[in-house]
Design a protein around this motif. Sequence first.
Motif, mmCIF file in Angstrom:
data_model
loop_
_atom_site.group_PDB
_atom_site.id
_atom_site.type_symbol
_atom_site.label_atom_id
_atom_site.label_comp_id
_atom_site.label_asym_id
_atom_site.label_seq_id
_atom_site.Cartn_x
_atom_site.Cartn_y
_atom_site.Cartn_z
ATOM 1 N N ASP A 64 0.717 -1.179 0.002
ATOM 2 C CA ASP A 64 -0.060 -0.130 -0.264
ATOM 3 C C ASP A 64 0.833 1.142 -0.086
ATOM 4 O O ASP A 64 0.407 2.326 -0.646
ATOM 5 C CB ASP A 64 -0.977 -0.073 1.210
ATOM 6 N N ARG A 85 -5.036 -0.446 -6.962
ATOM 7 C CA ARG A 85 -5.656 -0.348 -5.802
ATOM 8 C C ARG A 85 -6.328 -2.115 -5.614
ATOM 9 O O ARG A 85 -6.241 -2.515 -4.498
ATOM 10 C CB ARG A 85 -6.972 0.513 -5.901
ATOM 11 N N ASP A 89 -5.353 -3.599 -2.172
ATOM 12 C CA ASP A 89 -6.365 -3.312 -1.285
ATOM 13 C C ASP A 89 -7.108 -4.618 -1.168
ATOM 14 O O ASP A 89 -7.777 -5.133 0.056
ATOM 15 C CB ASP A 89 -7.452 -2.586 -1.413
#
Length: 209
Positions: A64, A85, A89
């Motif tokens: 991240d 992402r 994530d």
Amino acid sequence: MDDGDDDDGYMAFDTRLRKCPDEPTVLEWTVGLRRYCEDTRDDPGKLFATLTGFLAQPGYIPEDDDDWYFDVFDMRSQHAMEAFRVLVDDTHLIQKALKVKSLSDEFSAIAHLDRMWVDPNVRGRGLGLRLMREAQHALGRYGLLVILKAHPDGDNVPSAAFLKLAAYYQSDKQLGFVPVSKRKRPGWLVGSWEEPLVHESDTTFFYLD
């Protein structure tokens, strides 16, 4: 007469790799179906299909707070940023989809399949899967995680259309694509291309008949 029917030329698959000008450790690549004139590959004519993307091989996969990986994806496109992402994530979903305990233990490089285009005159002939297999042949290596979104052309595309196209991509078992999450990330697929595989029916040339 359509360009693909020209008796003086032939159609062939073509893979090109180049260093990214903004980040020399990243390879940009294009797989294309081109019509070549007569017996030379020096003067290609019309492109009939393309698949583009990039390969980042720093020896690890993104986290991240990884500024380097963030910049690599950010300089490509909004679609690539969405891929970033998904990777950071939804790590747990990808691990579950690929049946591995840890992405960091299994993978050391990322290939993003960014955009595919096929000329309407040659659609319906399996060229999308053929381009992906050509990319698999060129890029396949130990520790390579592949990510893409099955995204039909157009705006405001419903989730059902993503899932339908994703199912088509998954129909080619050699490519080994699996969904990240049909509910949370419709259309997003991942795969492990650990070898430069070649399908027995794939040839250099493409024939319309």
